[in-house]
Write a protein that holds these residues in place. Structure first.
Motif, PDB file in Angstrom:
ATOM      1  N   LYS A 192      -5.414  -3.203  10.868  1.00 28.60           N
ATOM      2  CA  LYS A 192      -6.116  -2.750   9.681  1.00 28.60           C
ATOM      3  C   LYS A 192      -5.111  -2.377   8.585  1.00 28.60           C
ATOM      4  O   LYS A 192      -4.168  -1.628   8.823  1.00 28.60           O
ATOM      5  CB  LYS A 192      -6.986  -1.532  10.004  1.00 28.60           C
ATOM      6  CG  LYS A 192      -8.091  -1.820  11.004  1.00 28.60           C
ATOM      7  CD  LYS A 192      -9.135  -2.750  10.415  1.00 28.60           C
ATOM      8  CE  LYS A 192     -10.305  -2.932  11.361  1.00 28.60           C
ATOM      9  NZ  LYS A 192     -11.333  -3.852  10.804  1.00 28.60           N
ATOM     10  N   MET A 193      -5.345  -2.908   7.379  1.00 32.89           N
ATOM     11  CA  MET A 193      -4.453  -2.623   6.255  1.00 32.89           C
ATOM     12  C   MET A 193      -5.259  -2.353   4.996  1.00 32.89           C
ATOM     13  O   MET A 193      -6.134  -3.145   4.645  1.00 32.89           O
ATOM     14  CB  MET A 193      -3.507  -3.795   5.992  1.00 32.89           C
ATOM     15  CG  MET A 193      -2.410  -3.938   6.995  1.00 32.89           C
ATOM     16  SD  MET A 193      -1.106  -5.043   6.398  1.00 32.89           S
ATOM     17  CE  MET A 193       0.040  -4.906   7.766  1.00 32.89           C
ATOM     18  N   PRO A 194      -4.949  -1.258   4.298  1.00 38.86           N
ATOM     19  CA  PRO A 194      -5.544  -1.027   2.979  1.00 38.86           C
ATOM     20  C   PRO A 194      -5.121  -2.124   2.006  1.00 38.86           C
ATOM     21  O   PRO A 194      -4.182  -2.896   2.268  1.00 38.86           O
ATOM     22  CB  PRO A 194      -4.971   0.330   2.555  1.00 38.86           C
ATOM     23  CG  PRO A 194      -4.511   0.964   3.815  1.00 38.86           C
ATOM     24  CD  PRO A 194      -4.086  -0.155   4.716  1.00 38.86           C
ATOM     25  N   ASN A 195      -5.799  -2.179   0.862  1.00 43.96           N
ATOM     26  CA  ASN A 195      -5.619  -3.334  -0.030  1.00 43.96           C
ATOM     27  C   ASN A 195      -4.191  -3.501  -0.520  1.00 43.96           C
ATOM     28  O   ASN A 195      -3.693  -4.622  -0.605  1.00 43.96           O
ATOM     29  CB  ASN A 195      -6.603  -3.256  -1.199  1.00 43.96           C
ATOM     30  CG  ASN A 195      -6.416  -2.041  -2.060  1.00 43.96           C
ATOM     31  OD1 ASN A 195      -5.631  -2.039  -2.988  1.00 43.96           O
ATOM     32  ND2 ASN A 195      -7.141  -0.966  -1.772  1.00 43.96           N
ATOM     33  N   ARG A 196      -3.484  -2.418  -0.867  1.00 45.86           N
ATOM     34  CA  ARG A 196      -2.119  -2.581  -1.397  1.00 45.86           C
ATOM     35  C   ARG A 196      -1.142  -3.007  -0.312  1.00 45.86           C
ATOM     36  O   ARG A 196      -0.229  -3.790  -0.563  1.00 45.86           O
ATOM     37  CB  ARG A 196      -1.651  -1.289  -2.066  1.00 45.86           C
ATOM     38  CG  ARG A 196      -2.436  -0.936  -3.333  1.00 45.86           C
ATOM     39  CD  ARG A 196      -2.248  -2.005  -4.406  1.00 45.86           C
ATOM     40  NE  ARG A 196      -3.124  -1.786  -5.534  1.00 45.86           N
ATOM     41  CZ  ARG A 196      -2.861  -0.999  -6.567  1.00 45.86           C
ATOM     42  NH1 ARG A 196      -1.732  -0.331  -6.604  1.00 45.86           N
ATOM     43  NH2 ARG A 196      -3.717  -0.873  -7.557  1.00 45.86           N
ATOM     44  N   GLU A 197      -1.305  -2.489   0.888  1.00 43.90           N
ATOM     45  CA  GLU A 197      -0.457  -2.946   1.989  1.00 43.90           C
ATOM     46  C   GLU A 197      -0.677  -4.431   2.243  1.00 43.90           C
ATOM     47  O   GLU A 197       0.285  -5.188   2.416  1.00 43.90           O
ATOM     48  CB  GLU A 197      -0.757  -2.139   3.253  1.00 43.90           C
ATOM     49  CG  GLU A 197      -0.318  -0.693   3.203  1.00 43.90           C
ATOM     50  CD  GLU A 197      -0.688   0.044   4.465  1.00 43.90           C
ATOM     51  OE1 GLU A 197      -0.812  -0.599   5.524  1.00 43.90           O
ATOM     52  OE2 GLU A 197      -0.859   1.274   4.405  1.00 43.90           O
ATOM     53  N   PHE A 198      -1.942  -4.837   2.280  1.00 46.61           N
ATOM     54  CA  PHE A 198      -2.248  -6.248   2.513  1.00 46.61           C
ATOM     55  C   PHE A 198      -1.655  -7.120   1.409  1.00 46.61           C
ATOM     56  O   PHE A 198      -1.040  -8.159   1.682  1.00 46.61           O
ATOM     57  CB  PHE A 198      -3.764  -6.460   2.580  1.00 46.61           C
ATOM     58  CG  PHE A 198      -4.153  -7.886   2.833  1.00 46.61           C
ATOM     59  CD1 PHE A 198      -4.306  -8.361   4.123  1.00 46.61           C
ATOM     60  CD2 PHE A 198      -4.339  -8.770   1.783  1.00 46.61           C
ATOM     61  CE1 PHE A 198      -4.638  -9.690   4.369  1.00 46.61           C
ATOM     62  CE2 PHE A 198      -4.676 -10.096   2.005  1.00 46.61           C
ATOM     63  CZ  PHE A 198      -4.831 -10.550   3.306  1.00 46.61           C
ATOM     64  N   ALA A 199      -1.837  -6.700   0.156  1.00 47.18           N
ATOM     65  CA  ALA A 199      -1.332  -7.495  -0.964  1.00 47.18           C
ATOM     66  C   ALA A 199       0.188  -7.608  -0.926  1.00 47.18           C
ATOM     67  O   ALA A 199       0.752  -8.678  -1.212  1.00 47.18           O
ATOM     68  CB  ALA A 199      -1.779  -6.866  -2.288  1.00 47.18           C
ATOM     69  N   LEU A 200       0.867  -6.536  -0.546  1.00 48.45           N
ATOM     70  CA  LEU A 200       2.327  -6.554  -0.474  1.00 48.45           C
ATOM     71  C   LEU A 200       2.804  -7.464   0.658  1.00 48.45           C
ATOM     72  O   LEU A 200       3.716  -8.287   0.469  1.00 48.45           O
ATOM     73  CB  LEU A 200       2.844  -5.127  -0.271  1.00 48.45           C
ATOM     74  CG  LEU A 200       4.357  -4.922  -0.196  1.00 48.45           C
ATOM     75  CD1 LEU A 200       5.063  -5.514  -1.409  1.00 48.45           C
ATOM     76  CD2 LEU A 200       4.681  -3.438  -0.057  1.00 48.45           C
TER      77      LEU A 200
END
Length: 229
Positions: free
Chosen positions: A154-162
């Motif tokens: 599970k990753m929040p949006n900024r972690e995923f985008a990075l």
């Protein structure tokens, strides 16, 4: 119409925030304690959360920690505590932004608009894409999912985008400033230290040994590189 959750125990501030946001057309649900914030947030009905740090019952740090891995919407902390350690702690728990009291209501509205627009760009309107594969890591851009082996991470949006940005440019070194500009943009009132916090959170989730990372490597004096054979 975007739905926002407002967690603030100071009634005067809560009413001020609510009035300005409702004038912009947002639908607001307001709560005044940490437990209510957790209950509402986990209903999954909101597009963004404005989270006061000093909530009674359960403070903003604890609220963020308990909900962050279950929801990936933007979380903006609103607080009078502006020391760097407080900001880093909030970002480390998954907050997307940090707004200091006293604040200009127009700035608050602008931050909310910016995060909602960026989140919409990150999560919507993409054509189906093939998975990005790095070792035993699979990144699914369309469905916004990450798998390590068969286990979903599970990753929040900024972690995923990075992570997605680095995976799309393997074996290339990016400075913290370049990554900050690419993921947060020029309108974000933060600094490149935010990148360091998020890289650390990603490593905790995807590296076999986060203390000795091999997937996302620190190139001292230059930045970060995602290694792919």
């Amino acid at each position: 119409m975007a739905k926002l959750l407002l967690a603030e125990d100071d009634q005067a501030i809560s009413m001020l925030e609510r009035d300005y946001l409702e004038m912009e057309g947002y639908e607001i649900t307001a709560v005044d304690n940490g437990q209510a914030a957790i209950t509402e947030a986990l209903k999954g009905e909101y597009d963004l959360i404005l989270l006061d740090l000093m909530l009674p019952g359960c403070n903003g740090y604890d609220v963020c920690r308990l909900i962050r891995d279950k929801i990936d919407i933007p979380i903006l902390m609103v607080t009078a505590r502006t020391e760097s350690v407080d900001k880093v702690r909030g970002l480390g728990l998954g907050a997307d932004d940090y707004i200091a009291k006293p604040f200009d209501p127009a700035e608050l509205v602008a931050r909310v608009k910016s995060h909602l627009a960026r989140y919409a760009r990150l999560t919507g309107g993409q054509e189906e894409q093939e998975a990005l594969t790095v070792g035993d890591l699979r990144i699914l851009p369309q469905s916004w999912k990450v798998f390590k082996g068969e286990r979903e991470v599970k990753m929040p949006n900024r972690e995923f985008a990075l992570l997605k940005f680095l995976a799309e440019h393997p074996n290339v070194v990016f400075s913290k400033e370049k990554l900050f500009e690419a993921i947060w943009g020029c309108d974000y009132l933060g600094d490149s230290a935010t990148v360091t916090v998020h890289i650390g959170r990603i490593r905790d989730k995807v590296e076999d040994d986060p203390a000795h990372p091999t997937l996302i490597e620190t190139v001292w004096g230059a930045g970060y590189r995602l290694n792919r054979q």
